[in-house]
Scaffold this active site. Structure first.
Site, mmCIF file in Angstrom:
data_model
loop_
_atom_site.group_PDB
_atom_site.id
_atom_site.type_symbol
_atom_site.label_atom_id
_atom_site.label_comp_id
_atom_site.label_asym_id
_atom_site.label_seq_id
_atom_site.Cartn_x
_atom_site.Cartn_y
_atom_site.Cartn_z
ATOM 1 N N LYS A 4 0.853 -1.144 0.045
ATOM 2 C CA LYS A 4 0.030 0.019 0.011
ATOM 3 C C LYS A 4 0.955 1.337 -0.120
ATOM 4 O O LYS A 4 0.750 2.154 -0.610
ATOM 5 C CB LYS A 4 -1.039 0.012 1.349
ATOM 6 C CG LYS A 4 -1.739 -1.141 1.286
ATOM 7 C CD LYS A 4 -3.010 -1.175 2.616
ATOM 8 C CE LYS A 4 -2.091 -1.126 3.791
ATOM 9 N NZ LYS A 4 -1.416 -2.395 4.076
ATOM 10 N N ARG A 14 -10.196 0.645 8.698
ATOM 11 C CA ARG A 14 -9.582 -0.722 9.188
ATOM 12 C C ARG A 14 -10.848 -1.610 9.622
ATOM 13 O O ARG A 14 -10.393 -2.971 10.034
ATOM 14 C CB ARG A 14 -8.647 -0.641 10.141
ATOM 15 C CG ARG A 14 -7.282 -0.257 9.740
ATOM 16 C CD ARG A 14 -6.410 -0.341 11.025
ATOM 17 N NE ARG A 14 -5.268 0.474 10.575
ATOM 18 C CZ ARG A 14 -3.982 -0.144 10.273
ATOM 19 N NH1 ARG A 14 -3.912 -1.530 10.576
ATOM 20 N NH2 ARG A 14 -2.887 0.415 10.108
ATOM 21 N N ARG A 26 11.717 -4.946 5.577
ATOM 22 C CA ARG A 26 11.455 -3.475 4.964
ATOM 23 C C ARG A 26 12.006 -2.422 5.695
ATOM 24 O O ARG A 26 12.156 -2.464 6.975
ATOM 25 C CB ARG A 26 10.276 -3.195 4.604
ATOM 26 C CG ARG A 26 9.044 -2.877 5.973
ATOM 27 C CD ARG A 26 7.778 -2.464 5.377
ATOM 28 N NE ARG A 26 6.889 -2.921 6.614
ATOM 29 C CZ ARG A 26 5.583 -2.669 6.612
ATOM 30 N NH1 ARG A 26 4.892 -2.290 5.486
ATOM 31 N NH2 ARG A 26 4.717 -2.820 7.540
ATOM 32 N N ARG A 29 10.315 -0.448 11.486
ATOM 33 C CA ARG A 29 9.319 -0.347 12.668
ATOM 34 C C ARG A 29 9.339 -1.620 13.430
ATOM 35 O O ARG A 29 9.890 -2.715 13.137
ATOM 36 C CB ARG A 29 7.776 -0.615 12.003
ATOM 37 C CG ARG A 29 7.356 0.738 11.294
ATOM 38 C CD ARG A 29 6.092 0.295 10.446
ATOM 39 N NE ARG A 29 5.223 -0.302 11.322
ATOM 40 C CZ ARG A 29 3.771 -0.519 11.005
ATOM 41 N NH1 ARG A 29 3.132 -0.072 9.953
ATOM 42 N NH2 ARG A 29 3.072 -0.937 11.945
ATOM 43 N N ARG A 61 -0.525 -9.337 13.719
ATOM 44 C CA ARG A 61 -1.100 -8.301 12.781
ATOM 45 C C ARG A 61 -1.823 -8.977 11.737
ATOM 46 O O ARG A 61 -2.844 -8.192 11.211
ATOM 47 C CB ARG A 61 -0.102 -7.560 12.197
ATOM 48 C CG ARG A 61 0.623 -6.620 13.286
ATOM 49 C CD ARG A 61 2.065 -6.134 12.797
ATOM 50 N NE ARG A 61 2.116 -5.131 11.766
ATOM 51 C CZ ARG A 61 2.707 -4.728 11.194
ATOM 52 N NH1 ARG A 61 4.039 -5.446 11.273
ATOM 53 N NH2 ARG A 61 2.760 -3.759 10.156
HETATM 54 P P1 ADP Z 1 2.333 -1.744 3.194
HETATM 55 O O1 ADP Z 1 2.051 -0.448 3.153
HETATM 56 O O2 ADP Z 1 1.062 -2.456 2.654
HETATM 57 O O3 ADP Z 1 2.310 -2.257 4.408
HETATM 58 P P2 ADP Z 1 4.662 -1.751 1.835
HETATM 59 O O4 ADP Z 1 4.660 -0.752 0.668
HETATM 60 O O5 ADP Z 1 5.466 -1.053 2.993
HETATM 61 O O6 ADP Z 1 3.319 -2.416 2.572
HETATM 62 O O7 ADP Z 1 5.506 -2.927 1.210
HETATM 63 C C1 ADP Z 1 6.083 -3.803 2.260
HETATM 64 C C2 ADP Z 1 7.795 -4.282 1.555
HETATM 65 O O8 ADP Z 1 7.603 -4.949 0.661
HETATM 66 C C3 ADP Z 1 8.471 -3.067 1.354
HETATM 67 O O9 ADP Z 1 9.929 -3.208 1.785
HETATM 68 C C4 ADP Z 1 8.343 -2.861 -0.203
HETATM 69 O O10 ADP Z 1 9.818 -2.185 -0.516
HETATM 70 C C5 ADP Z 1 8.154 -4.223 -0.475
HETATM 71 N N1 ADP Z 1 7.320 -4.413 -1.693
HETATM 72 C C6 ADP Z 1 6.421 -3.729 -1.943
HETATM 73 N N2 ADP Z 1 5.626 -3.874 -3.174
HETATM 74 C C7 ADP Z 1 6.339 -5.096 -3.586
HETATM 75 C C8 ADP Z 1 6.205 -6.146 -4.832
HETATM 76 N N3 ADP Z 1 5.165 -5.814 -5.645
HETATM 77 N N4 ADP Z 1 7.087 -6.749 -5.062
HETATM 78 C C9 ADP Z 1 8.269 -6.885 -4.095
HETATM 79 N N5 ADP Z 1 8.454 -6.370 -2.856
HETATM 80 C C10 ADP Z 1 7.529 -5.281 -2.841
#
Ligand code: ADP
Ligand code: ZN
Length: 216
Positions: free
Chosen positions: A13, A88, A127, A161, A172
Protein backbone atom coordinates in the site's frame (compact mmCIF):
# COMPACT_ATOMS: atom_id res chain seq x y z
CA UNK A 1 -9.60 10.60 -7.60
CA UNK A 2 -10.75 9.48 -4.14
CA UNK A 3 -9.13 6.18 -3.35
CA UNK A 4 -8.73 3.65 -0.61
CA UNK A 5 -5.79 1.24 -0.67
CA UNK A 6 -6.81 -1.96 1.07
CA UNK A 7 -4.61 -4.91 1.92
CA UNK A 8 -2.73 -6.66 4.72
CA UNK A 9 0.51 -5.26 6.14
CA UNK A 10 3.26 -5.70 3.56
CA UNK A 11 0.92 -5.88 0.57
CA UNK A 12 2.47 -2.74 -0.96
CA UNK A 13 0.00 0.00 0.00
CA UNK A 14 2.69 2.48 1.01
CA UNK A 15 4.82 1.67 -2.03
CA UNK A 16 1.95 2.16 -4.46
CA UNK A 17 0.54 5.20 -2.65
CA UNK A 18 3.90 6.91 -3.10
CA UNK A 19 3.66 6.41 -6.86
CA UNK A 20 0.00 7.43 -7.09
CA UNK A 21 0.72 10.73 -5.32
CA UNK A 22 3.05 11.66 -8.20
CA UNK A 23 0.74 10.40 -10.88
CA UNK A 24 -2.50 11.98 -9.74
CA UNK A 25 -1.04 14.86 -7.72
CA UNK A 26 -3.21 14.00 -4.74
CA UNK A 27 -2.08 13.55 -1.12
CA UNK A 28 -1.74 10.27 0.74
CA UNK A 29 -3.62 10.36 4.03
CA UNK A 30 -2.06 8.05 6.58
CA UNK A 31 -3.97 8.13 9.86
CA UNK A 32 -0.83 7.67 11.97
CA UNK A 33 0.85 10.68 10.32
CA UNK A 34 -2.33 12.75 10.51
CA UNK A 35 -2.72 12.09 14.23
CA UNK A 36 0.87 13.18 14.85
CA UNK A 37 0.44 16.29 12.65
CA UNK A 38 -2.79 17.28 14.39
CA UNK A 39 -1.03 16.92 17.73
CA UNK A 40 1.83 19.18 16.56
CA UNK A 41 -0.62 21.70 15.05
CA UNK A 42 -2.32 21.79 18.45
CA UNK A 43 -5.92 21.40 17.24
CA UNK A 44 -8.43 20.41 19.92
CA UNK A 45 -8.77 16.89 18.49
CA UNK A 46 -5.00 16.69 18.06
CA UNK A 47 -4.27 17.50 21.68
CA UNK A 48 -6.91 15.01 22.78
CA UNK A 49 -5.44 12.30 20.52
CA UNK A 50 -1.92 12.98 21.80
CA UNK A 51 -2.97 12.39 25.42
CA UNK A 52 -4.40 9.01 24.42
CA UNK A 53 -1.41 8.01 22.26
CA UNK A 54 1.09 9.07 24.93
CA UNK A 55 -0.67 6.71 27.31
CA UNK A 56 -0.07 3.92 24.76
CA UNK A 57 -3.77 3.50 24.08
CA UNK A 58 -5.66 3.23 20.80
CA UNK A 59 -7.35 6.39 19.62
CA UNK A 60 -11.11 5.87 19.31
CA UNK A 61 -12.96 5.69 15.98
CA UNK A 62 -14.61 9.03 16.67
CA UNK A 63 -11.28 10.80 17.03
CA UNK A 64 -9.74 9.17 13.94
CA UNK A 65 -12.85 9.90 11.88
CA UNK A 66 -12.81 13.54 12.95
CA UNK A 67 -9.13 13.91 12.07
CA UNK A 68 -9.63 12.37 8.63
CA UNK A 69 -12.70 14.53 8.05
CA UNK A 70 -10.82 17.73 8.96
CA UNK A 71 -7.90 16.69 6.76
CA UNK A 72 -10.17 16.10 3.75
CA UNK A 73 -11.46 19.67 4.10
CA UNK A 74 -7.94 21.02 3.43
CA UNK A 75 -7.54 22.60 -0.03
CA UNK A 76 -5.01 20.02 -1.28
CA UNK A 77 -7.71 17.32 -1.07
CA UNK A 78 -10.10 19.10 -3.45
CA UNK A 79 -9.07 16.87 -6.37
CA UNK A 80 -8.91 13.75 -4.27
CA UNK A 81 -6.81 11.77 -1.83
CA UNK A 82 -5.49 8.30 -1.10
CA UNK A 83 -6.47 6.69 2.18
CA UNK A 84 -3.85 4.15 3.20
CA UNK A 85 -4.46 2.03 6.29
CA UNK A 86 -7.88 3.50 6.97
CA UNK A 87 -10.72 2.50 7.27
CA UNK A 88 -9.68 -0.67 9.13
CA UNK A 89 -13.07 -1.85 10.37
CA UNK A 90 -16.63 -1.95 9.07
CA UNK A 91 -17.59 0.69 11.63
CA UNK A 92 -14.91 3.00 10.24
CA UNK A 93 -15.98 2.21 6.66
CA UNK A 94 -19.54 3.28 7.50
CA UNK A 95 -18.18 6.43 9.09
CA UNK A 96 -16.20 7.22 5.91
CA UNK A 97 -19.31 6.77 3.74
CA UNK A 98 -21.32 9.06 5.97
CA UNK A 99 -18.55 11.64 6.19
CA UNK A 100 -18.02 11.80 2.42
CA UNK A 101 -21.76 11.94 1.77
CA UNK A 102 -21.90 14.90 4.16
CA UNK A 103 -19.28 16.64 2.04
CA UNK A 104 -21.16 15.80 -1.17
CA UNK A 105 -18.39 13.60 -2.58
CA UNK A 106 -17.94 9.87 -3.24
CA UNK A 107 -15.19 7.30 -3.23
CA UNK A 108 -14.04 6.41 -6.74
CA UNK A 109 -12.44 3.08 -5.99
CA UNK A 110 -11.05 0.73 -3.38
CA UNK A 111 -7.92 -0.97 -4.67
CA UNK A 112 -7.36 -4.29 -2.94
CA UNK A 113 -3.78 -5.59 -3.04
CA UNK A 114 -3.78 -9.40 -2.90
CA UNK A 115 -0.66 -11.10 -1.59
CA UNK A 116 -0.04 -14.54 -0.04
CA UNK A 117 0.77 -14.68 3.66
CA UNK A 118 4.29 -16.17 3.32
CA UNK A 119 5.24 -13.35 0.98
CA UNK A 120 3.80 -10.74 3.37
CA UNK A 121 5.96 -12.01 6.22
CA UNK A 122 9.06 -11.97 4.00
CA UNK A 123 8.35 -8.43 2.79
CA UNK A 124 7.59 -6.94 6.18
CA UNK A 125 10.57 -8.57 7.91
CA UNK A 126 12.99 -6.91 5.47
CA UNK A 127 11.47 -3.48 4.96
CA UNK A 128 12.75 -0.06 5.94
CA UNK A 129 11.94 3.51 4.96
CA UNK A 130 13.86 6.70 4.33
CA UNK A 131 13.54 8.96 7.39
CA UNK A 132 13.63 12.07 5.22
CA UNK A 133 11.02 11.33 2.50
CA UNK A 134 9.30 8.10 3.55
CA UNK A 135 10.23 6.08 0.45
CA UNK A 136 10.06 2.37 1.26
CA UNK A 137 12.79 -0.20 0.56
CA UNK A 138 13.52 -3.85 1.24
CA UNK A 139 16.77 -5.64 2.16
CA UNK A 140 16.50 -7.98 -0.83
CA UNK A 141 13.29 -7.27 -2.78
CA UNK A 142 13.60 -3.52 -3.36
CA UNK A 143 17.05 -2.11 -2.66
CA UNK A 144 18.03 1.50 -3.38
CA UNK A 145 20.11 1.81 -6.57
CA UNK A 146 23.07 3.07 -4.55
CA UNK A 147 23.72 1.24 -1.29
CA UNK A 148 22.74 3.28 1.77
CA UNK A 149 21.28 6.26 -0.15
CA UNK A 150 17.62 6.97 -0.91
CA UNK A 151 16.82 6.95 -4.67
CA UNK A 152 14.28 9.69 -4.19
CA UNK A 153 16.03 12.24 -1.98
CA UNK A 154 19.59 10.99 -1.43
CA UNK A 155 18.93 10.64 2.32
CA UNK A 156 21.20 8.24 4.18
CA UNK A 157 19.13 7.64 7.32
CA UNK A 158 16.53 4.90 7.39
CA UNK A 159 14.18 3.43 9.97
CA UNK A 160 12.48 0.12 10.67
CA UNK A 161 9.22 -0.45 12.51
CA UNK A 162 9.64 -2.43 15.74
CA UNK A 163 6.57 -4.56 14.90
CA UNK A 164 7.96 -5.54 11.47
CA UNK A 165 9.05 -9.04 12.46
CA UNK A 166 7.68 -12.53 11.81
CA UNK A 167 6.30 -12.86 15.35
CA UNK A 168 4.34 -9.61 15.46
CA UNK A 169 3.20 -10.24 11.88
CA UNK A 170 1.20 -13.32 12.95
CA UNK A 171 -0.90 -11.14 15.26
CA UNK A 172 -1.16 -8.30 12.75
CA UNK A 173 -2.36 -10.67 10.04
CA UNK A 174 -4.96 -12.20 12.37
CA UNK A 175 -6.26 -8.72 13.16
CA UNK A 176 -6.32 -7.90 9.45
CA UNK A 177 -8.31 -11.01 8.51
CA UNK A 178 -10.71 -10.62 11.44
CA UNK A 179 -11.37 -6.86 11.47
CA UNK A 180 -10.31 -5.44 8.11
CA UNK A 181 -10.85 -8.12 5.45
CA UNK A 182 -14.67 -7.87 5.82
CA UNK A 183 -14.23 -4.54 4.00
CA UNK A 184 -13.51 -6.51 0.83
CA UNK A 185 -17.11 -7.77 0.78
CA UNK A 186 -18.40 -4.40 1.89
CA UNK A 187 -16.84 -2.54 -1.06
CA UNK A 188 -17.54 -5.36 -3.50
CA UNK A 189 -21.23 -4.96 -2.70
CA UNK A 190 -20.93 -1.24 -3.36
CA UNK A 191 -19.21 -1.98 -6.71
CA UNK A 192 -16.16 -0.07 -5.62
CA UNK A 193 -13.74 -2.98 -5.24
CA UNK A 194 -10.81 -3.28 -7.69
CA UNK A 195 -8.74 -6.36 -6.82
CA UNK A 196 -5.14 -6.23 -8.02
CA UNK A 197 -2.45 -8.95 -8.02
CA UNK A 198 -0.03 -7.58 -5.44
CA UNK A 199 2.38 -10.51 -5.94
CA UNK A 200 3.65 -9.04 -9.21
CA UNK A 201 6.71 -6.79 -9.59
CA UNK A 202 6.25 -3.29 -8.17
CA UNK A 203 6.11 -1.69 -11.65
CA UNK A 204 3.59 -4.26 -12.85
CA UNK A 205 1.39 -3.68 -9.81
CA UNK A 206 1.48 0.06 -10.59
CA UNK A 207 0.48 -0.62 -14.18
CA UNK A 208 -2.41 -2.83 -13.10
CA UNK A 209 -3.64 -0.21 -10.63
CA UNK A 210 -3.44 2.37 -13.37
CA UNK A 211 -5.51 0.24 -15.70
CA UNK A 212 -8.22 -0.58 -13.13
CA UNK A 213 -8.53 3.12 -12.29
CA UNK A 214 -9.21 4.16 -15.86
CA UNK A 215 -12.93 4.51 -15.51
CA UNK A 216 -15.25 4.22 -18.46
P1 ADP B 1 2.17 -1.81 3.23
O1 ADP B 1 2.20 -0.31 3.15
O2 ADP B 1 0.97 -2.41 2.56
O3 ADP B 1 2.36 -2.36 4.63
P2 ADP B 1 4.77 -1.65 1.84
O4 ADP B 1 4.45 -0.75 0.69
O5 ADP B 1 5.54 -1.07 2.98
O6 ADP B 1 3.42 -2.38 2.37
O7 ADP B 1 5.57 -2.90 1.24
C1 ADP B 1 6.16 -3.87 2.10
C2 ADP B 1 7.59 -4.21 1.66
O8 ADP B 1 7.57 -4.94 0.43
C3 ADP B 1 8.46 -3.00 1.38
O9 ADP B 1 9.76 -3.32 1.79
C4 ADP B 1 8.43 -2.82 -0.13
O10 ADP B 1 9.64 -2.25 -0.62
C5 ADP B 1 8.25 -4.25 -0.62
N1 ADP B 1 7.33 -4.35 -1.75
C6 ADP B 1 6.21 -3.63 -1.99
N2 ADP B 1 5.58 -4.03 -3.11
C7 ADP B 1 6.34 -5.07 -3.61
C8 ADP B 1 6.24 -5.93 -4.76
N3 ADP B 1 5.21 -5.81 -5.63
N4 ADP B 1 7.20 -6.85 -4.93
C9 ADP B 1 8.23 -6.98 -4.06
N5 ADP B 1 8.38 -6.21 -2.96
C10 ADP B 1 7.46 -5.26 -2.72
ZN1 ZN C 1 14.34 9.66 0.80
Amino acid sequence: MRLILLGPPGSGKGTQAHRLIEEYKIPQLSTGDMLREAAVAGTETGIHAKTIMDAGKLVSDDVVNKIVSDRIDEPDCTNGFILDGYPRTLTQADAVEEMLAGKGVQLDAVVELRVDDEVLVERVAGRYTCINCGTGYHDTLNKPKKDGACDNCGGTEFKRRPDDNADAMRTRLQVYYKDTSPLIGYYYAKRKLKPVDGMAEIDDVSREIHSVLDFD
